[in-house]
Design a protein around this motif. Sequence first.
Motif, PDB file in Angstrom:
ATOM      1  N   GLU A 133       0.817  -1.204   0.000  1.00 17.62           N
ATOM      2  CA  GLU A 133       0.000   0.000   0.000  1.00 17.62           C
ATOM      3  C   GLU A 133       0.856   1.262   0.000  1.00 17.62           C
ATOM      4  O   GLU A 133       0.491   2.264  -0.625  1.00 17.62           O
ATOM      5  N   LYS A 134       1.989   1.226   0.671  1.00 18.35           N
ATOM      6  CA  LYS A 134       2.865   2.396   0.670  1.00 18.35           C
ATOM      7  C   LYS A 134       3.451   2.633  -0.720  1.00 18.35           C
ATOM      8  O   LYS A 134       3.529   3.780  -1.184  1.00 18.35           O
ATOM      9  N   LEU A 135       3.864   1.545  -1.374  1.00 18.89           N
ATOM     10  CA  LEU A 135       4.399   1.689  -2.732  1.00 18.89           C
ATOM     11  C   LEU A 135       3.319   2.151  -3.696  1.00 18.89           C
ATOM     12  O   LEU A 135       3.570   3.005  -4.569  1.00 18.89           O
ATOM     13  N   TYR A 136       2.111   1.624  -3.527  1.00 18.01           N
ATOM     14  CA  TYR A 136       1.004   2.049  -4.390  1.00 18.01           C
ATOM     15  C   TYR A 136       0.672   3.526  -4.163  1.00 18.01           C
ATOM     16  O   TYR A 136       0.405   4.269  -5.111  1.00 18.01           O
ATOM     17  N   GLY A 137       0.694   3.948  -2.908  1.00 13.34           N
ATOM     18  CA  GLY A 137       0.464   5.358  -2.621  1.00 13.34           C
ATOM     19  C   GLY A 137       1.516   6.257  -3.241  1.00 13.34           C
ATOM     20  O   GLY A 137       1.213   7.352  -3.703  1.00 13.34           O
ATOM     21  N   LEU A 138       2.763   5.779  -3.273  1.00 12.54           N
ATOM     22  CA  LEU A 138       3.828   6.559  -3.898  1.00 12.54           C
ATOM     23  C   LEU A 138       3.607   6.678  -5.402  1.00 12.54           C
ATOM     24  O   LEU A 138       3.848   7.737  -6.001  1.00 12.54           O
ATOM     25  N   VAL A 139       3.139   5.591  -6.019  1.00 13.80           N
ATOM     26  CA  VAL A 139       2.875   5.626  -7.461  1.00 13.80           C
ATOM     27  C   VAL A 139       1.718   6.571  -7.766  1.00 13.80           C
ATOM     28  O   VAL A 139       1.783   7.394  -8.692  1.00 13.80           O
ATOM     29  N   ALA A 141       0.731   9.036  -6.052  1.00  9.96           N
ATOM     30  CA  ALA A 141       1.133  10.423  -5.793  1.00  9.96           C
ATOM     31  C   ALA A 141       1.746  11.062  -7.031  1.00  9.96           C
ATOM     32  O   ALA A 141       1.756  12.293  -7.154  1.00  9.96           O
ATOM     33  N   GLY A 142       2.260  10.231  -7.946  1.00 12.48           N
ATOM     34  CA  GLY A 142       2.797  10.785  -9.179  1.00 12.48           C
ATOM     35  C   GLY A 142       1.751  11.460 -10.041  1.00 12.48           C
ATOM     36  O   GLY A 142       2.095  12.283 -10.902  1.00 12.48           O
ATOM     37  N   VAL A 143       0.459  11.130  -9.826  1.00 11.57           N
ATOM     38  CA  VAL A 143      -0.606  11.792 -10.574  1.00 11.57           C
ATOM     39  C   VAL A 143      -0.671  13.273 -10.223  1.00 11.57           C
ATOM     40  O   VAL A 143      -1.047  14.114 -11.047  1.00 11.57           O
ATOM     41  N   LEU A 144      -0.302  13.614  -8.993  1.00 14.47           N
ATOM     42  CA  LEU A 144      -0.403  14.996  -8.526  1.00 14.47           C
ATOM     43  C   LEU A 144       0.719  15.877  -9.049  1.00 14.47           C
ATOM     44  O   LEU A 144       0.647  17.099  -8.922  1.00 14.47           O
ATOM     45  N   VAL A 145       1.761  15.276  -9.610  1.00 13.86           N
ATOM     46  CA  VAL A 145       2.901  16.047 -10.103  1.00 13.86           C
ATOM     47  C   VAL A 145       2.675  16.367 -11.577  1.00 13.86           C
ATOM     48  O   VAL A 145       2.569  15.451 -12.404  1.00 13.86           O
ATOM     49  N   PRO A 146       2.588  17.625 -11.966  1.00 16.84           N
ATOM     50  CA  PRO A 146       2.381  17.952 -13.385  1.00 16.84           C
ATOM     51  C   PRO A 146       3.605  17.612 -14.219  1.00 16.84           C
ATOM     52  O   PRO A 146       4.749  17.648 -13.745  1.00 16.84           O
ATOM     53  N   GLY A 147       3.333  17.268 -15.469  1.00 19.44           N
ATOM     54  CA  GLY A 147       4.427  16.895 -16.360  1.00 19.44           C
ATOM     55  C   GLY A 147       5.404  18.025 -16.614  1.00 19.44           C
ATOM     56  O   GLY A 147       6.601  17.780 -16.815  1.00 19.44           O
ATOM     57  N   THR A 148       4.921  19.261 -16.609  1.00 18.58           N
ATOM     58  CA  THR A 148       5.819  20.396 -16.841  1.00 18.58           C
ATOM     59  C   THR A 148       6.847  20.534 -15.723  1.00 18.58           C
ATOM     60  O   THR A 148       7.954  21.026 -15.958  1.00 18.58           O
ATOM     61  N   ALA A 149       6.489  20.112 -14.502  1.00 14.70           N
ATOM     62  CA  ALA A 149       7.442  20.208 -13.392  1.00 14.70           C
ATOM     63  C   ALA A 149       8.548  19.165 -13.508  1.00 14.70           C
ATOM     64  O   ALA A 149       9.618  19.330 -12.909  1.00 14.70           O
ATOM     65  N   LEU A 150       8.321  18.116 -14.276  1.00 16.36           N
ATOM     66  CA  LEU A 150       9.315  17.053 -14.431  1.00 16.36           C
ATOM     67  C   LEU A 150      10.181  17.217 -15.671  1.00 16.36           C
ATOM     68  O   LEU A 150      11.157  16.487 -15.828  1.00 16.36           O
ATOM     69  N   ALA A 151       9.825  18.139 -16.548  1.00 13.07           N
ATOM     70  CA  ALA A 151      10.532  18.243 -17.820  1.00 13.07           C
ATOM     71  C   ALA A 151      11.998  18.627 -17.631  1.00 13.07           C
ATOM     72  O   ALA A 151      12.896  18.012 -18.223  1.00 13.07           O
ATOM     73  N   VAL A 152      12.261  19.634 -16.806  1.00 12.28           N
ATOM     74  CA  VAL A 152      13.654  20.066 -16.597  1.00 12.28           C
ATOM     75  C   VAL A 152      14.478  18.999 -15.875  1.00 12.28           C
ATOM     76  O   VAL A 152      15.608  18.694 -16.296  1.00 12.28           O
TER      77      VAL A 152
END
Length: 306
Positions: A133-139, A141-152
Amino acid sequence: MTTLNPPARPSAPSSRAVRPARPAPRRVRHSPLGRGLNLGVCAVAGLYTLLPLVWLLFAITKTLPDLYGSNGFAPSGFHLWANLRDLFAQDGGVYPRWLLNSVLYAGAGAGLGTLASVMAGYTFAKYRFPGREKLYGLVVAGVLVPGTALAVPLYLLFSGVHLTNTVWSVLIPVAANPFGVYLARVYAAGSIPDELLEAARVDGAGELRTFFTVGLRLMGPGALTIFLMQFVSIWNNFFLPLVMLTDSRLFTTSLGLFTWNSSTSQNPDYLRMVVVGSAVSVVPLLILFLTLQRWWRRGLAEGGLR
């Protein structure tokens, strides 16, 4: 001599209790005002969605002066074939290459992302392991991170391994889909019975064979939904190719049309190419949805009857 019939034995009470008849379900009656309000909201939403498409259908048949000087929602000549010919010949015929690049990025990225999402969702739904469940929650949580914030950060990572300005710099990041993992887990939990998996294991099937022969088939409609959503997301992706790519031969249609639109001050005819190219870029999406909707709807109907 008369024979007397033995007295009739009282019948044993029936073991099945008589159930009272269920009342017929009441039909919900909607007021005319409510129905009219719903229809009005749907009409406004449909009009808002279709107006840009209607404008685009008229615009692709016009010349450059007509785009500036005529009504956008009225025809003013029919130059569609000339516009298409000019589009595919512009700048040495680079637009067809952009179109193929978009098909490659979206098709391969959606295929890899769907397979990874389905396997991860199946694992989270049907296996128990420490920290699940902790690993699933971490995965998730990636939905909340916008793609533009990960581009750089992604650019810095790929620059460190000398993979920027390559196909892999766009293809690898788009294969990760946290929301697809969430959908796959929900669908696997509801569509795959544990007894069916146990039966496959009893018959001697390994875990991978059980997944591909049983789990993946039952998750077909869910996997198709994830694929379609991922394909459209990658097709419309703009910021990641903008950061990763500098070679115009590797551009996607969205990035290529952006470069043309940024150069209209040097060549005003680029505006006509941007309009026609935008319309052509929608065609692959329409073909994809029209081709797959039959299997998609059939799979959803079978899942509802299961």
